[in-house]
Design a protein around this motif. Structure first.
Motif, PDB file in Angstrom:
ATOM      1  N   PRO A  41       0.814  -1.218   0.000  1.00  0.00           N
ATOM      2  CA  PRO A  41       0.000   0.000   0.000  1.00  0.00           C
ATOM      3  C   PRO A  41       0.849   1.271   0.000  1.00  0.00           C
ATOM      4  O   PRO A  41       2.018   1.242   0.383  1.00  0.00           O
ATOM      5  N   LEU A  42       0.218   2.344  -0.416  1.00  0.00           N
ATOM      6  CA  LEU A  42       0.855   3.665  -0.409  1.00  0.00           C
ATOM      7  C   LEU A  42       0.214   4.565   0.632  1.00  0.00           C
ATOM      8  O   LEU A  42       0.409   5.782   0.601  1.00  0.00           O
ATOM      9  N   LEU A  64       9.823  -2.568   5.311  1.00  0.00           N
ATOM     10  CA  LEU A  64       8.839  -3.155   6.227  1.00  0.00           C
ATOM     11  C   LEU A  64       8.076  -2.088   6.990  1.00  0.00           C
ATOM     12  O   LEU A  64       6.851  -2.152   7.115  1.00  0.00           O
ATOM     13  N   ARG A  65       8.775  -1.101   7.500  1.00  0.00           N
ATOM     14  CA  ARG A  65       8.110  -0.071   8.295  1.00  0.00           C
ATOM     15  C   ARG A  65       7.423   0.967   7.425  1.00  0.00           C
ATOM     16  O   ARG A  65       6.447   1.593   7.838  1.00  0.00           O
ATOM     17  N   GLY A  66       7.937   1.160   6.212  1.00  0.00           N
ATOM     18  CA  GLY A  66       7.305   2.098   5.293  1.00  0.00           C
ATOM     19  C   GLY A  66       6.073   1.520   4.627  1.00  0.00           C
ATOM     20  O   GLY A  66       5.276   2.255   4.048  1.00  0.00           O
ATOM     21  N   GLY A  67       5.923   0.198   4.684  1.00  0.00           N
ATOM     22  CA  GLY A  67       4.732  -0.458   4.157  1.00  0.00           C
ATOM     23  C   GLY A  67       4.825  -0.872   2.707  1.00  0.00           C
ATOM     24  O   GLY A  67       3.976  -1.625   2.233  1.00  0.00           O
ATOM     25  N   SER A  68       5.832  -0.393   1.979  1.00  0.00           N
ATOM     26  CA  SER A  68       5.972  -0.749   0.572  1.00  0.00           C
ATOM     27  C   SER A  68       7.448  -0.654   0.187  1.00  0.00           C
ATOM     28  O   SER A  68       8.300  -0.277   1.000  1.00  0.00           O
ATOM     29  N   VAL A  69       7.735  -0.975  -1.049  1.00  0.00           N
ATOM     30  CA  VAL A  69       9.112  -1.027  -1.507  1.00  0.00           C
ATOM     31  C   VAL A  69       9.678   0.351  -1.851  1.00  0.00           C
ATOM     32  O   VAL A  69      10.893   0.516  -1.982  1.00  0.00           O
ATOM     33  N   TRP A  70       8.842   1.366  -1.941  1.00  0.00           N
ATOM     34  CA  TRP A  70       9.293   2.666  -2.425  1.00  0.00           C
ATOM     35  C   TRP A  70      10.353   3.330  -1.537  1.00  0.00           C
ATOM     36  O   TRP A  70      11.337   3.872  -2.068  1.00  0.00           O
TER      37      TRP A  70
END
Length: 307
Positions: A64-65, A225-231
């Motif tokens: 998710p973003l 992991l903590r940012g929720g996405s690979v970006w």
């Protein structure tokens, strides 16, 4: 299958370099950038033809973003932390005695710049050396956000987008270690040609690349992991590639630099990211954000995440 496809394609892409002029090939950068997309190709093969999950973008770490605030915060960290890691390696290496530094006079940078200008037929610096150094920082921003970002994403979709979450059930230490070994070995087609560690025996260069990949990969993994996405991890990777060469600003003139010991590629450069990774794991921060079932949107992505 993922490891086999990623590694096999990497060797296939690098094969013309082995058959030709190696790192001296005029097409080296083209092949090196093309190689960076092989982990994403491997992840796509596994996701679309083997796993076939319902939400493929989520399986690749592209979503998710949301929440936007969290994403922006970790994107900011993805830019700042690699810069800090790369620059922190320099005074630490100078203190230990493996990085020949000139932080005040920038004598090495001046020497390199004057030589480059002389090759172009220019006799003197167009501006003070401090101003030219400042322009390199501008180039860092351009490289991080524009030039390097897409190739870095080509790696990160595979390494941190798909692979790292698959290894997490083994525990954080195993996930960091295994992903670091895989990522480090994947670099072998270029490392064995002398990339990053010229003049170093091949086996030692590979071990050094595994160590570097493990500690830096741990930082990138935390951002993913903590940012929720690979970006955030992709931006961190892009920034790292841009910042890693800026040691030339502070090297002393007429010095000999061993990348196995100095700068972020050497063991003195691994200390700061290694301490950071250990700190994050011990605090329980090396785990993905979670979302309550009620917050899952129609596209399968959470509308809200909680720590």
């Amino acid at each position: 299958m993922f490891v086999a496809v990623a590694a096999g394609l990497a060797w296939a892409v690098a094969l013309p370099l082995w058959a030709g002029d190696g790192l001296q090939s005029p097409l080296f950068r083209v092949f090196a950038v093309a190689m960076m997309f092989t982990p994403t190709i491997a992840a796509l093969v596994v996701v679309f033809f083997v796993e076939k999950p319902r939400h493929k973008a989520r399986a690749l770490g592209l979503v998710p973003l949301r929440p936007v605030g969290r994403l922006i915060g970790y994107l900011a960290l993805g830019f700042v932390i690699p810069v800090v890691i790369c620059f922190a390696a320099l005074p630490l290496g100078a203190f230990i005695g493996v990085f020949p530094a000139d932080f005040a006079g920038l004598s090495g940078f001046r020497q390199i710049t004057e030589w480059q200008l002389a090759q172009a037929g220019i006799d003197e610096l167009p501006m003070p050396i401090e101003a030219l150094a400042a322009l390199q920082i501008v180039n860092l921003v351009i490289g991080a956000f524009f030039l390097n970002l897409v190739p870095a994403l080509g790696e990160e979709i595979g390494w941190r987008g798909w692979l790292l979450p698959k290894l997490l059930p083994l525990g954080p230490w195993a996930a960091i270690g295994l992903s670091g070994v895989i990522w480090g070995l994947w670099h072998a087609p270029l490392i064995l040609l002398g990339y990053n560690y010229p003049g170093t025996p091949g086996w030692l260069a590979i071990l050094a690349m595994i160590a570097l990949s493990t500690v830096i990969g741990g930082v990138f993994g935390w951002l993913r992991l903590r940012g929720g996405s690979v970006w955030p991890a992709a931006l961190a990777h892009s920034t790292f590639n841009a910042a890693a060469t800026l040691y030339v600003l502070f090297v002393a003139e007429n010095s000999v630099l061993d990348p196995l010991h100095a700068t972020v590629t050497g063991w003195t450069g691994w200390i700061v990211p290694a301490v950071l990774v250990v700190f994050l794991v011990l605090l329980g921060r090396f785990r993905p954000v979670t979302a309550p079932p009620s917050s899952v949107g129609l596209d399968g992505s959470p509308t809200r995440t909680v720590a």
